[in-house]
Scaffold this motif. Structure first.
Motif, mmCIF file in Angstrom:
data_model
loop_
_atom_site.group_PDB
_atom_site.id
_atom_site.type_symbol
_atom_site.label_atom_id
_atom_site.label_comp_id
_atom_site.label_asym_id
_atom_site.label_seq_id
_atom_site.Cartn_x
_atom_site.Cartn_y
_atom_site.Cartn_z
ATOM 1 N N GLY A 150 0.794 -1.221 0.000
ATOM 2 C CA GLY A 150 0.000 0.000 0.000
ATOM 3 C C GLY A 150 0.828 1.273 0.000
ATOM 4 N N ILE A 151 2.089 1.179 -0.426
ATOM 5 C CA ILE A 151 2.967 2.349 -0.480
ATOM 6 C C ILE A 151 2.837 3.000 -1.851
ATOM 7 C CG2 ILE A 151 5.364 3.154 -0.367
ATOM 8 C CD1 ILE A 151 5.955 0.790 1.479
ATOM 9 N N PRO A 152 2.593 4.305 -1.931
ATOM 10 C CA PRO A 152 2.477 4.988 -3.222
ATOM 11 C C PRO A 152 3.707 4.752 -4.098
ATOM 12 C CG PRO A 152 1.747 6.441 -1.474
ATOM 13 C CD PRO A 152 2.349 5.226 -0.798
ATOM 14 N N LEU A 153 3.452 4.554 -5.394
ATOM 15 C CA LEU A 153 4.501 4.133 -6.319
ATOM 16 C C LEU A 153 4.600 5.077 -7.514
ATOM 17 C CD1 LEU A 153 6.537 1.988 -7.464
ATOM 18 C CD2 LEU A 153 4.536 0.816 -8.440
ATOM 19 N N THR A 154 5.830 5.455 -7.833
ATOM 20 C CA THR A 154 6.140 6.160 -9.078
ATOM 21 C C THR A 154 7.067 5.274 -9.900
ATOM 22 O OG1 THR A 154 5.933 8.400 -8.182
ATOM 23 C CG2 THR A 154 7.349 8.142 -10.095
ATOM 24 N N LEU A 155 6.785 5.145 -11.194
ATOM 25 C CA LEU A 155 7.722 4.469 -12.093
ATOM 26 C C LEU A 155 8.593 5.520 -12.765
ATOM 27 C CD1 LEU A 155 5.762 1.633 -13.945
ATOM 28 C CD2 LEU A 155 6.676 1.682 -11.619
ATOM 29 N N ASN A 156 9.898 5.272 -12.813
ATOM 30 C CA ASN A 156 10.846 6.161 -13.477
ATOM 31 C C ASN A 156 11.363 5.493 -14.750
ATOM 32 O OD1 ASN A 156 10.590 7.789 -11.257
ATOM 33 N ND2 ASN A 156 12.677 7.547 -10.531
ATOM 34 N N PHE A 157 11.212 6.167 -15.873
ATOM 35 C CA PHE A 157 11.799 5.714 -17.131
ATOM 36 C C PHE A 157 12.782 6.764 -17.621
ATOM 37 C CE2 PHE A 157 7.779 3.374 -17.154
ATOM 38 C CZ PHE A 157 8.168 2.115 -17.586
ATOM 39 N N VAL A 158 13.984 6.342 -17.972
ATOM 40 C CA VAL A 158 14.949 7.237 -18.604
ATOM 41 C C VAL A 158 14.827 7.050 -20.108
ATOM 42 C CG1 VAL A 158 17.380 7.842 -18.865
ATOM 43 C CG2 VAL A 158 16.504 7.136 -16.626
ATOM 44 N N LEU A 159 14.551 8.131 -20.807
ATOM 45 C CA LEU A 159 14.296 8.063 -22.246
ATOM 46 C C LEU A 159 15.567 8.365 -23.043
ATOM 47 C CD1 LEU A 159 10.914 10.022 -22.345
ATOM 48 C CD2 LEU A 159 11.229 7.540 -22.265
ATOM 49 N N HIS A 160 15.688 7.674 -24.172
ATOM 50 C CA HIS A 160 16.813 7.890 -25.089
ATOM 51 C C HIS A 160 16.401 7.350 -26.447
ATOM 52 C CE1 HIS A 160 17.492 3.643 -24.134
ATOM 53 N NE2 HIS A 160 17.395 4.022 -22.862
#
Length: 364
Positions: A150-160
């Motif tokens: 139940g912990i808030p989640l952010t996904l990080n994507f590095v774009l290239h």
């Protein structure tokens, strides 16, 4: 006329780089080329004292990062202490070391938020970019455990340039994992990413493609999107870290206090260590923090620019990396006498003969 540098407010955020150790070897890692070893890392007791000082100063957020912060056996102790100090706690992780047991411990520690990084949605490309076999299933399992807690989640994507076409799949993955937020951040070209710039920097057409994907996703709602564009295609620089020594401080694994995670690339600067001086003294009085704080240091055309207290002169590390002098105008700016260096980099990276081989992050 330049404006005298006022006494800064307390920093809002602390990036605690607990370690440079990491199972992954990403070629765009923001860590310095000279990685610090385990033997150089601050002790648990020192980090606890640093957190006490940060809270006393008025810091609001602590971002536990690395390398891979899960490599530190004392991570939950540090998070728990920060939580007791009423500091907002965020864990920035690759997820590959998360297990059911340590996820339960993270949850019990009072962790407020997790940022989970993904290299790609394509499993083969994720393995190639991370230098780690079968990495995607581990990340998906980590996301499942975070959601269960139940912990808030952010996904990080590095774009290239090699993954922009899969941005729709990245958004779909974020929604399928019940992430509240997704960060789509184009590679920023310092450290390891600068070494690999030609293999990573997208074309203008790809940048336009990325922007169209973001616009289309925003119309759907229900997912907060942070989109960070690459500096090289801008006409004016961004206010790097909200301005040098204005809102943010970074502590390296060995305790050096930095205005940004790349500041050690400036060889002329000496950064104070939390083992030698109080954190507040370093923030308010150290020469390194005062050097580019405010506007007194600015050359022309920055000194007479009406944006000088908006972008604060851009990035000092980028100026150093590309022009050889940290005090120069950020070459991203179209008014910079060094703008041709950016144009040359774009031409090089978008040439049909570009070399796509990459140099992986590693401790030598």
């Amino acid at each position: 006329m330049s404006t005298p540098s006022p006494t800064p407010a307390a920093p809002m955020s602390l990036l605690a780089e607990l370690t440079h150790r990491c199972p992954l070897s990403c070629p765009y890692c923001s860590n310095p080329l000279e990685l610090e070893r385990k033997s150089q890392e601050l002790s648990t007791e020192t980090w606890l004292h640093v957190l006490d000082q940060a809270a006393e100063m008025g810091v609001l957020q602590v971002h536990f990062s690395g390398g891979e912060p899960m490599a530190r056996a004392d991570l939950t102790t540090l998070i728990s202490h920060a939580h007791k100090l009423n500091l907002y706690t965020n864990l920035i992780t690759s997820g590959v070391l998360i297990t059911p047991d340590n996820m339960a411990a993270l949850d019990k520690s009072g962790l407020d938020h997790v940022q989970l990084s993904f290299q790609d949605t394509d499993h083969t490309e994720a393995d190639r970019l991370s230098g780690f076999g079968n990495v995607q299933p581990r990340k998906l399992q980590a996301a499942h455990l975070i959601h269960q807690a139940g912990i808030p989640l952010t996904l990080n994507f590095v774009l290239h340039k090699t993954n922009i076409s899969r941005m729709p799949e990245m958004f779909a993955l974020a929604r399928s994992l019940d992430a509240q937020r997704v960060e789509m951040a184009h590679t920023q070209y310092y450290g390891w990413a600068l070494k690999n710039r030609a293999a990573l920097l997208p074309s203008r057409a790809q940048l336009d493609e990325a922007a169209s994907y973001v616009e289309a996703e925003l119309t759907k709602g229900g997912l907060t999107i942070d989109y960070v564009t690459p500096d090289y295609y801008a006409d004016r620089p961004k206010p790097c870290m909200g301005g040098w020594g204005q809102r943010f401080l970074n502590i390296s694994p060995s305790g050096k206090v930095l205005p940004c995670h790349a500041a050690e690339t400036i060889p002329s600067l000496r950064f104070e260590n939390v083992e030698d001086k109080p954190l507040a003294d370093i923030w308010y009085h150290s020469k390194a923090f005062q050097l580019f704080r405010g506007t007194d240091w600015m050359p022309e055309p920055c000194a007479s620019c009406d944006r000088k207290e908006i972008d604060w002169g851009g990035c000092r590390c980028q100026a150093l990396a590309l022009t050889g002098a940290a005090a120069n105008t950020d070459p991203v700016c179209s008014l910079s006498p060094h703008r041709s260096l950016i144009d040359h980099a774009i031409t090089e990276a978008t040439s049909p003969e570009v070399d796509y081989s990459i140099v992986y992050r590693k401790i030598t």
